[in-house]
Design an enzyme around this catalytic site. Structure first.
Site, PDB file in Angstrom:
ATOM      1  NE  ARG A  11      -9.739   3.011  -5.863  1.00 42.20           N
ATOM      2  CZ  ARG A  11     -10.854   2.748  -6.079  1.00 42.20           C
ATOM      3  NH1 ARG A  11     -11.463   1.937  -4.661  1.00 42.20           N
ATOM      4  NH2 ARG A  11     -11.157   2.560  -7.088  1.00 42.20           N
ATOM      5  CG  ASP A  45      -6.520  -4.191  -2.537  1.00 50.12           C
ATOM      6  OD1 ASP A  45      -7.522  -3.511  -1.851  1.00 50.12           O
ATOM      7  OD2 ASP A  45      -5.633  -3.591  -2.263  1.00 50.12           O
ATOM      8  CG  HIS A 101      -5.577  -2.822   1.910  1.00 46.31           C
ATOM      9  ND1 HIS A 101      -5.026  -2.513  -0.138  1.00 46.31           N
ATOM     10  CD2 HIS A 101      -4.396  -1.997   2.659  1.00 46.31           C
ATOM     11  CE1 HIS A 101      -4.068  -1.296   0.236  1.00 46.31           C
ATOM     12  NE2 HIS A 101      -4.182  -1.278   1.541  1.00 46.31           N
ATOM     13  CB  SER A 138      -1.368  -0.062   1.269  1.00 43.03           C
ATOM     14  OG  SER A 138      -1.926   1.507   1.096  1.00 43.03           O
TER      15      SER A 138
END
Length: 269
Positions: free
Chosen positions: A128, A219, A247, A95
């Protein structure tokens, strides 16, 4: 936990094992200890020296509540590699940690022998961007979510349907999330401001470090198509996708993730 003065802050780290070094970089809001449940034992058992650390913003490393940049985090990572004499070494990030790894390979390629990018991205998209803005707004509002609600939301965003639909497994995850919430101090708020600027995918065409990019098929936080874009941008990068993972794929399917890491590492020899 030992510490080092690097790049103007005190960076706390852990150093285990012997052999070819591997540096692991954690994502937003989490400390380096998250790697120690599964990745560190397997990598040490395979004959590696493994270093983890708490990113800038995560105590006991300096929180830097006034804010910082990804370039600062890259310099922190480079400084630790140099302080411990690890370079060139293998670097694994997930990430936010994968984003730092990408930028490290671009800025200081001489320090990285191989890079592994888990659940990564090379650009922002509408959803996002909206989620990040909402998280910042929620934090700044001072509203404290009930622990059970926060745990449920965390599960939905970070686990796969394979886990969410397994009553026994998801019950354990919900209990863990409720009673071990992520750190939420001012350093995490500073991490929330870190976004990928325009043009990074094009910039990654200059990376010449051998790379493995891993997407987690389920994810919701950083969908695998974003990781595939990064793999497509880095010349020669290998892309692999792991099913039944959200994730937190490195925690949901640690055996498979660790196998991928070790297979990729052996390919260098």
């Amino acid at each position: 936990m030992p510490s080092a003065e690097v790049n103007g802050i005190r960076l706390h780290y852990e150093d285990q094992g012997h052999g070819e070094p591997v540096l692991l970089i954690m994502g937003q809001g989490a400390g380096g200890r998250a790697w120690h449940l599964y990745q560190v034992p397997d990598l040490v058992a395979a004959g590696h020296r493994v270093v983890t650390f708490d990113n800038r913003g995560i105590p006991p490393t300096g929180e830097c509540p006034g804010g910082f940049t990804v370039d600062d985090m890259v310099a922190d990572t480079a400084g630790l590699i140099e302080h411990l004499g690890l370079g060139p070494c293998r670097v694994v990030g997930t990430s936010l940690g994968a984003y730092v790894t990408q930028e490290l390979m671009l800025a200081r390629p001489e320090l990285v022998s191989q890079g592994v990018l888990l659940a990564t991205r090379g650009r922002e998209d509408v959803l996002r961007t909206a989620v990040a803005a909402a998280e910042r707004e929620l934090y700044d509002s001072g509203v404290a979510l009930p622990p059970s609600y926060a745990a449920a939301v965390r599960a939905v965003w970070n686990l796969s349907p394979a886990t969410l639909n397994d009553d026994e497994r998801v019950r354990d995850w919900l209990e863990l999330f409720e009673f071990s919430p992520p750190y939420s101090g001012p350093g995490v708020r500073a991490q929330m401001d870190l976004q990928v600027p325009d043009g990074r995918l094009a910039a990654y065409r200059a990376i010449d470090v051998p790379c493995l990019v891993v997407g987690f098929a389920d994810d919701a936080t950083l969908p695998p198509h974003l990781a595939r874009e990064v793999a497509g941008a880095i010349p020669g990068a290998e892309y692999r996708e792991l099913k039944d993972c959200g994730h937190y794929g490195y925690l949901e399917r640690p055996d498979e993730v660790n196998r991928m890491l070790l297979e990729f590492f052996r390919g260098l020899n």
